[in-house]
Motif scaffolding. Structure first.
Motif, PDB file in Angstrom:
ATOM      1  N   ASP A 219       0.882  -1.271  -0.006  1.00  0.00           N
ATOM      2  CA  ASP A 219      -0.052  -0.134   0.127  1.00  0.00           C
ATOM      3  C   ASP A 219       0.885   1.236   0.068  1.00  0.00           C
ATOM      4  O   ASP A 219       2.173   1.149  -0.093  1.00  0.00           O
ATOM      5  CB  ASP A 219      -0.972  -0.039   1.022  1.00  0.00           C
ATOM      6  N   HIS A 220       0.387   2.402   0.135  1.00  0.00           N
ATOM      7  CA  HIS A 220       1.171   3.471   0.034  1.00  0.00           C
ATOM      8  C   HIS A 220       2.075   3.922   0.890  1.00  0.00           C
ATOM      9  O   HIS A 220       3.125   4.618   1.022  1.00  0.00           O
ATOM     10  CB  HIS A 220       0.168   4.917  -0.087  1.00  0.00           C
ATOM     11  N   SER A 250       7.400  -0.299   6.442  1.00  0.00           N
ATOM     12  CA  SER A 250       6.326   0.431   6.525  1.00  0.00           C
ATOM     13  C   SER A 250       6.378   1.510   7.309  1.00  0.00           C
ATOM     14  O   SER A 250       7.276   1.719   8.254  1.00  0.00           O
ATOM     15  CB  SER A 250       4.902  -0.306   6.965  1.00  0.00           C
ATOM     16  N   LYS A 255       1.051  -1.898  10.421  1.00  0.00           N
ATOM     17  CA  LYS A 255       1.198  -2.795   8.885  1.00  0.00           C
ATOM     18  C   LYS A 255       2.390  -3.305   8.677  1.00  0.00           C
ATOM     19  O   LYS A 255       2.393  -4.294   8.173  1.00  0.00           O
ATOM     20  CB  LYS A 255       0.837  -1.432   8.051  1.00  0.00           C
TER      21      LYS A 255
END
Length: 369
Positions: A219-220, A250, A255
């Motif tokens: 993800d971002h 991350s 996360k």
């Protein structure tokens, strides 16, 4: 104020010095002589002894007359490989590698910006507070110099690490934490042609686990990668051992934990499916950092960018740097672009004008404290 020609000449001198990770001795000696020629006493800590290198971190202090918070200016002395026998090529405003090695602008450019800023504030009589300088070793080897630095010699509130790329004015205010993951998969050896049924292939276990794994851009904020796989010794033997080196990163610790657990679960499932066993070791390499928009260091950067007529571009990075370590030590810090481009490659280059602008920005930062 900033002398671009002087910066160019000294930068060329610095990048010609071989200074790969754990072999920074010559660079440290050159920088120590330069700082002492400016009247700045230099202290070398024992980080080199701790990490098996031939030089320690260089730490020094420029005493100021203003009663403002102390600041730390930081850059690293080592380069990645191939970094022996670097031969910089000047083409107009651009200094680039000759295509056989890295240039070493990562992080000689950061060092040069700091040296030039120190000269400018001295030559122009610019009032300032206490300025601490740290030139670290083994940043490229896992931030080892910063991890083993003598922080008792540093008393600061803010840190400015000159070790980023992008447009001048780009500042990394957020960076991920990283887990280094080492996996050993164990199967059972057997003759691949005579009795393969009696074997358990560690390669098959590893391949199936990796095929089920979320990798790349998760993800971002989160990434993961399998970097190294070692296993097998002959085609007629069922491989009984595979070694894997991986990572996950991350900007969110939650996360990161979730991604790491997912990667472990893939190996658990693969071993349950094919037999065999595995060992899964995790080491957190460095902490994340997230500088708040309304923080003191951001107000300093905003004032400095306005004075330097530079557009401030605060953003996130996916890489780790000494900035992660000093934030973890309670020093509010950011990573500032010095204009380096295509780093860690034999196409590395830098603009002299960009480097000079980065030094001008740093001077304004010192004035804005």
């Amino acid at each position: 104020m900033v002398n671009a020609s002087r910066m160019r000449d000294e930068f060329l001198e610095l990048v010609r010095i071989d200074s790969v990770t754990l072999h920074e001795r010559r660079m440290a000696d050159v920088l120590k002589a330069k700082l002492e020629s400016m009247g700045i006493p230099v202290y070398e800590d024992n980080a080199g002894e701790k990490i098996g290198g031939n030089a320690g971190n260089l730490i020094c202090t420029v005493k100021g007359e203003r009663d403002v918070p102390g600041i730390l200016l930081m850059a690293h002395m080592d380069t990645v490989s191939p970094g022996i026998g670097k031969n910089p090529v000047v083409e107009g405003d651009i200094i680039r590698t000759d295509g056989t090695t890295v240039l070493g602008g990562d992080d000689a450019a950061g060092i040069e910006c700091i040296l030039e800023a120190l000269r400018v504030i001295s030559e122009d009589g610019i009032p300032h507070g206490n300025i601490h300088i740290a030139f670290t070793v083994a940043e490229e080897g896992g931030l080892l110099g910063a991890k083993n630095m003598d922080y008792g010699a540093i008393d600061v509130r803010y840190g400015f690490v000159m070790d980023d790329g992008g447009d001048i004015g780009s500042v990394a205010v957020s960076a991920p934490t990283q887990n280094k993951i080492d996996i050993i998969v164990k199967g059972k050896a057997a003759h691949a042609g005579v009795e393969p049924e009696k074997g358990i292939s560690a390669i098959q276990i590893a391949a199936w686990a990796i095929s089920q794994m979320r990798l790349g851009r998760i993800d971002h904020e989160t990434t993961a990668n399998i970097g190294i796989i070692k296993g097998g010794c002959a085609t007629n033997i069922i491989c009984d051992r595979v070694e894997i080196e991986a990572e996950a990163r991350s900007r969110s610790r939650r996360k990161l934990d979730e991604q790491t657990s997912h990667m472990r679960h893939c190996f658990e499932t693969a071993c349950a499916r094919f037999g065999g066993s595995f060992k899964f070791d995790v080491q957190n390499v460095y902490p994340e950092f997230n500088v708040k928009q309304d923080s003191g260091i951001m107000r300093i950067l905003e004032r400095a960018a306005k004075k330097a007529e530079i557009e401030l571009k605060a953003g996130a990075t996916g890489g780790g740097s000494d900035t992660n370590i000093i934030n973890g030590r309670g020093i509010e810090a950011v990573d500032i672009s010095v204009g380096m481009d295509k780093v860690h490659s034999v196409e590395e280059q830098i603009s002299i004008k960009d480097m000079a602008r980065a030094a001008e920005f740093l001077v304004e930062i010192i004035k804005a404290i």
